[in-house]
Design a protein around this motif. Structure first.
Motif, PDB file in Angstrom:
ATOM      1  N   ILE A  86       0.833  -1.202   0.000  1.00  0.00           N
ATOM      2  CA  ILE A  86       0.000   0.000   0.000  1.00  0.00           C
ATOM      3  C   ILE A  86       0.872   1.258   0.000  1.00  0.00           C
ATOM      4  N   GLU A  87       1.948   1.229   0.787  1.00  0.00           N
ATOM      5  CA  GLU A  87       2.795   2.411   0.932  1.00  0.00           C
ATOM      6  C   GLU A  87       3.756   2.600  -0.231  1.00  0.00           C
ATOM      7  N   LEU A  88       3.759   1.659  -1.164  1.00  0.00           N
ATOM      8  CA  LEU A  88       4.618   1.780  -2.339  1.00  0.00           C
ATOM      9  C   LEU A  88       4.111   2.930  -3.207  1.00  0.00           C
ATOM     10  N   ASP A  89       4.931   3.924  -3.423  1.00  0.00           N
ATOM     11  CA  ASP A  89       4.539   5.099  -4.207  1.00  0.00           C
ATOM     12  C   ASP A  89       5.526   5.278  -5.349  1.00  0.00           C
ATOM     13  N   LEU A  90       5.100   4.915  -6.552  1.00  0.00           N
ATOM     14  CA  LEU A  90       5.990   4.990  -7.710  1.00  0.00           C
ATOM     15  C   LEU A  90       5.843   6.303  -8.487  1.00  0.00           C
ATOM     16  N   ARG A  91       4.922   7.158  -8.042  1.00  0.00           N
ATOM     17  CA  ARG A  91       4.716   8.411  -8.782  1.00  0.00           C
ATOM     18  C   ARG A  91       5.932   9.327  -8.688  1.00  0.00           C
ATOM     19  N   ALA A 176      14.366   2.455  -3.412  1.00  0.00           N
ATOM     20  CA  ALA A 176      13.933   1.222  -2.749  1.00  0.00           C
ATOM     21  C   ALA A 176      12.554   0.785  -3.234  1.00  0.00           C
ATOM     22  N   SER A 177      11.683   1.753  -3.548  1.00  0.00           N
ATOM     23  CA  SER A 177      10.338   1.414  -4.029  1.00  0.00           C
ATOM     24  C   SER A 177      10.399   0.709  -5.376  1.00  0.00           C
ATOM     25  N   LEU A 178      11.223   1.222  -6.283  1.00  0.00           N
ATOM     26  CA  LEU A 178      11.380   0.557  -7.573  1.00  0.00           C
ATOM     27  C   LEU A 178      11.929  -0.852  -7.399  1.00  0.00           C
ATOM     28  N   ASP A 179      12.916  -0.996  -6.528  1.00  0.00           N
ATOM     29  CA  ASP A 179      13.503  -2.312  -6.297  1.00  0.00           C
ATOM     30  C   ASP A 179      12.482  -3.278  -5.706  1.00  0.00           C
ATOM     31  N   ASP A 180      11.583  -2.783  -4.855  1.00  0.00           N
ATOM     32  CA  ASP A 180      10.562  -3.634  -4.254  1.00  0.00           C
ATOM     33  C   ASP A 180       9.692  -4.292  -5.322  1.00  0.00           C
ATOM     34  N   VAL A 181       9.318  -3.530  -6.331  1.00  0.00           N
ATOM     35  CA  VAL A 181       8.494  -4.074  -7.411  1.00  0.00           C
ATOM     36  C   VAL A 181       9.234  -5.191  -8.132  1.00  0.00           C
ATOM     37  N   VAL A 182      10.499  -4.953  -8.430  1.00  0.00           N
ATOM     38  CA  VAL A 182      11.296  -5.946  -9.162  1.00  0.00           C
ATOM     39  C   VAL A 182      11.484  -7.203  -8.319  1.00  0.00           C
ATOM     40  N   ILE A 183      11.723  -7.028  -7.018  1.00  0.00           N
ATOM     41  CA  ILE A 183      11.946  -8.173  -6.130  1.00  0.00           C
ATOM     42  C   ILE A 183      10.762  -9.138  -6.174  1.00  0.00           C
ATOM     43  N   TRP A 184       9.558  -8.601  -6.048  1.00  0.00           N
ATOM     44  CA  TRP A 184       8.390  -9.479  -6.041  1.00  0.00           C
ATOM     45  C   TRP A 184       8.106 -10.036  -7.425  1.00  0.00           C
ATOM     46  N   GLY A 185       8.441  -9.278  -8.458  1.00  0.00           N
ATOM     47  CA  GLY A 185       8.298  -9.804  -9.817  1.00  0.00           C
ATOM     48  C   GLY A 185       9.234 -10.971 -10.067  1.00  0.00           C
ATOM     49  N   ILE A 186      10.485 -10.847  -9.613  1.00  0.00           N
ATOM     50  CA  ILE A 186      11.458 -11.936  -9.765  1.00  0.00           C
ATOM     51  C   ILE A 186      11.018 -13.150  -8.966  1.00  0.00           C
ATOM     52  N   LEU A 187      10.481 -12.918  -7.755  1.00  0.00           N
ATOM     53  CA  LEU A 187      10.013 -14.035  -6.945  1.00  0.00           C
ATOM     54  C   LEU A 187       8.890 -14.783  -7.664  1.00  0.00           C
ATOM     55  N   ALA A 188       7.964 -14.045  -8.266  1.00  0.00           N
ATOM     56  CA  ALA A 188       6.882 -14.686  -9.019  1.00  0.00           C
ATOM     57  C   ALA A 188       7.446 -15.507 -10.180  1.00  0.00           C
ATOM     58  N   LEU A 189       8.485 -14.986 -10.847  1.00  0.00           N
ATOM     59  CA  LEU A 189       9.121 -15.726 -11.943  1.00  0.00           C
ATOM     60  C   LEU A 189       9.763 -17.013 -11.434  1.00  0.00           C
ATOM     61  N   ILE A 190      10.472 -16.931 -10.307  1.00  0.00           N
ATOM     62  CA  ILE A 190      11.121 -18.115  -9.738  1.00  0.00           C
ATOM     63  C   ILE A 190      10.089 -19.184  -9.388  1.00  0.00           C
ATOM     64  N   LEU A 191       8.919 -18.759  -8.926  1.00  0.00           N
ATOM     65  CA  LEU A 191       7.901 -19.698  -8.455  1.00  0.00           C
ATOM     66  C   LEU A 191       6.989 -20.195  -9.557  1.00  0.00           C
ATOM     67  N   PHE A 253       1.461  -9.041  -1.357  1.00  0.00           N
ATOM     68  CA  PHE A 253       2.068  -7.843  -1.947  1.00  0.00           C
ATOM     69  C   PHE A 253       1.186  -7.283  -3.057  1.00  0.00           C
ATOM     70  N   LEU A 254       0.658  -8.157  -3.923  1.00  0.00           N
ATOM     71  CA  LEU A 254      -0.218  -7.698  -5.005  1.00  0.00           C
ATOM     72  C   LEU A 254      -1.480  -7.042  -4.444  1.00  0.00           C
ATOM     73  N   ALA A 255      -1.983  -7.594  -3.332  1.00  0.00           N
ATOM     74  CA  ALA A 255      -3.187  -7.017  -2.714  1.00  0.00           C
ATOM     75  C   ALA A 255      -2.939  -5.581  -2.278  1.00  0.00           C
ATOM     76  N   GLY A 256      -1.749  -5.309  -1.746  1.00  0.00           N
ATOM     77  CA  GLY A 256      -1.446  -3.949  -1.307  1.00  0.00           C
ATOM     78  C   GLY A 256      -1.006  -3.037  -2.429  1.00  0.00           C
ATOM     79  N   ALA A 257      -0.259  -3.593  -3.403  1.00  0.00           N
ATOM     80  CA  ALA A 257       0.311  -2.762  -4.470  1.00  0.00           C
ATOM     81  C   ALA A 257      -0.753  -2.099  -5.333  1.00  0.00           C
ATOM     82  N   ILE A 258      -1.927  -2.737  -5.453  1.00  0.00           N
ATOM     83  CA  ILE A 258      -2.984  -2.179  -6.295  1.00  0.00           C
ATOM     84  C   ILE A 258      -3.775  -1.092  -5.563  1.00  0.00           C
ATOM     85  N   MET A 259      -3.512  -0.929  -4.273  1.00  0.00           N
ATOM     86  CA  MET A 259      -4.222   0.052  -3.460  1.00  0.00           C
ATOM     87  C   MET A 259      -3.417   1.342  -3.343  1.00  0.00           C
ATOM     88  N   ASP A 260      -4.118   2.457  -3.199  1.00  0.00           N
ATOM     89  CA  ASP A 260      -3.468   3.766  -3.069  1.00  0.00           C
ATOM     90  C   ASP A 260      -3.314   4.133  -1.603  1.00  0.00           C
TER      91      ASP A 260
END
Length: 399
Positions: A86-91, A176-191, A253-260
């Motif tokens: 939720i607190e991820l702010d990419l703007r 750190a916010s940009l890296d957070d997105v990539v981290i979870w994306g890579i984890l999804a790829l690994i899984l 993470f996806l549940a929070g990332a889609i929220m503002d």
């Protein structure tokens, strides 16, 4: 004794021991309470308490008690990851996209490469790769663990250093916010499970469609109702991700990332994060400590942790140094930012728990990575504090 009494003994240990170490030992400067709780979790695990006092360990941490603790730990860490999303702010990162992408990319990519090289070395020995992993999954998973930045702990540290609201703090949050997105994306790829890829694609498509409807609904609800509906959404996303094989933490993470974040009062969000850390996360730290394993020997696991720590630190510092050269930073600026982005703790521990759950790494690798995360996090404030004292011009520059 009945199970409720043994459970409450375990809970007493979980909250008492780290608090006494933190308060009596006055560890706040180099090891905040959250770090002490992680270390205590390891001490209460089978590798330390279970070895020194096996009868007592066996009496308190029975399979039934561990099962109860794991349930609390799962929900606690889901809440924590959801809040981080939720607190991820990419703007703001987009407003300074060249600087943010260059810095975040190098700060993540370089330690990823160094960590992957270290992981390749571990593959030459037995006991490190998980039973369900292909070599690339193990290498990518360990490499990414070396590259992770723990955004929630980074925020706590920058508050302590009194730079969170200053330009330097906001810059580091963007990276750190940009890296957070990539981290979870890579984890999804690994899984990604090619036997269940249809189910996983179906989950992601469903998440996109239902997420669109969910956002439309949330903006029409009063804030009080948003908290309840958000928790329902969290549980649903966690279930969907886990059922599809992507793990419930990816769903959280996806549940929070889609929220503002501006859907909620910031003070209430801060209180929620604080109370999740205070009331529930210590159980997760203990649950994590119970999963450590020293079967390969303490010296071997510690040596592996040292190699991974060297790969993580050198990769992060080299990455930010290169970014500084590209972006014409002042001397020492890359080192300052690199050390702050080196903070790992919670997110990295959550990340490697997922790898362990899915058989990508063994418990020995998990233990080595856990030790690496603790060491790198404890080094942050003692190294950064004197650097900040000498860098007033950098602190107030916005880019």
């Amino acid at each position: 004794m009945i199970i409720t009494e043994i459970f409450l003994i375990a809970m007493t240990l979980i909250f008492t021991i780290p608090y006494l170490i933190w308060r009596i030992g006055k560890t706040e400067y180099y090891a905040p309470l959250v770090v002490v709780q992680i270390i205590t979790g390891i001490l209460l695990g089978p590798g330390v308490l279970g070895t020194v006092f096996p009868n007592y360990y066996g009496f308190v941490f029975t399979p039934s008690v561990i099962q109860l603790l794991n349930g609390i730990a799962w929900w606690a860490v889901m809440l924590f990851v959801w809040i981080a999303g939720i607190e991820l702010d990419l703007r703001k990162a987009w407003q300074h996209r060249r600087e943010s992408i260059v810095t975040a990319g190098l700060a993540l990519g370089t330690p990823l490469v160094f960590g992957s090289i270290a992981a390749t070395g571990l593959l030459m020995f037995d006991g490190w790769i998980g039973q369900n992993a292909m070599s690339w999954q193990f290498i990518m998973g360990v490499g990414m663990a070396c590259a992770v930045t723990a955004l929630p702990i980074l925020i706590l540290f920058m508050e302590k250093l009194e730079i969170l609201r200053l330009p330097i703090g906001q810059r580091i949050l963007r990276y750190a916010s940009l890296d957070d997105v990539v981290i979870w994306g890579i984890l999804a790829l690994i899984l990604m499970d090619w036997e269940r890829v249809g189910r996983q694609v179906g989950f992601l498509l469903g998440y996109t469609v239902i997420g669109y409807i969910f956002r439309k609904l949330m903006v029409r609800l009063p804030e009080r109702d948003r908290w309840y509906v958000g928790l329902i959404w969290l549980a649903g996303c966690g279930f969907g991700a886990d059922y599809s094989g992507l793990h419930f933490m990816v769903g959280a993470f996806l549940a929070g990332a889609i929220m503002d974040g501006d859907w909620f009062d910031q003070k209430q969000m801060d209180f929620l994060r604080f109370h999740v850390l205070l009331v529930m996360m210590p159980v997760f730290f203990l649950s994590t400590g119970l999963r450590t394993n020293w079967a390969l020997g303490g010296a071997t696991v510690s040596m592996a942790a040292g190699v991974l720590l060297a790969a993580s630190i050198s990769g992060k510092l080299l990455g930010t140094h290169i970014a500084g050269r590209i972006l014409n930073w002042e001397p020492g600026e890359g080192s300052l930012i690199g050390w702050l982005l080196q903070t790992k703790a919670l997110i990295m521990i959550i990340f490697v728990n997922v790898l362990l759950d899915n058989g990508i790494i063994t418990s020995e690798t998990f233990t080595a990575l856990l030790l690496m995360a603790i060491a790198s996090t404890m080094m942050t404030i003692p190294i950064v504090s004197p650097k900040l004292a000498r860098m007033d011009s950098i602190i107030f520059r916005s880019k």
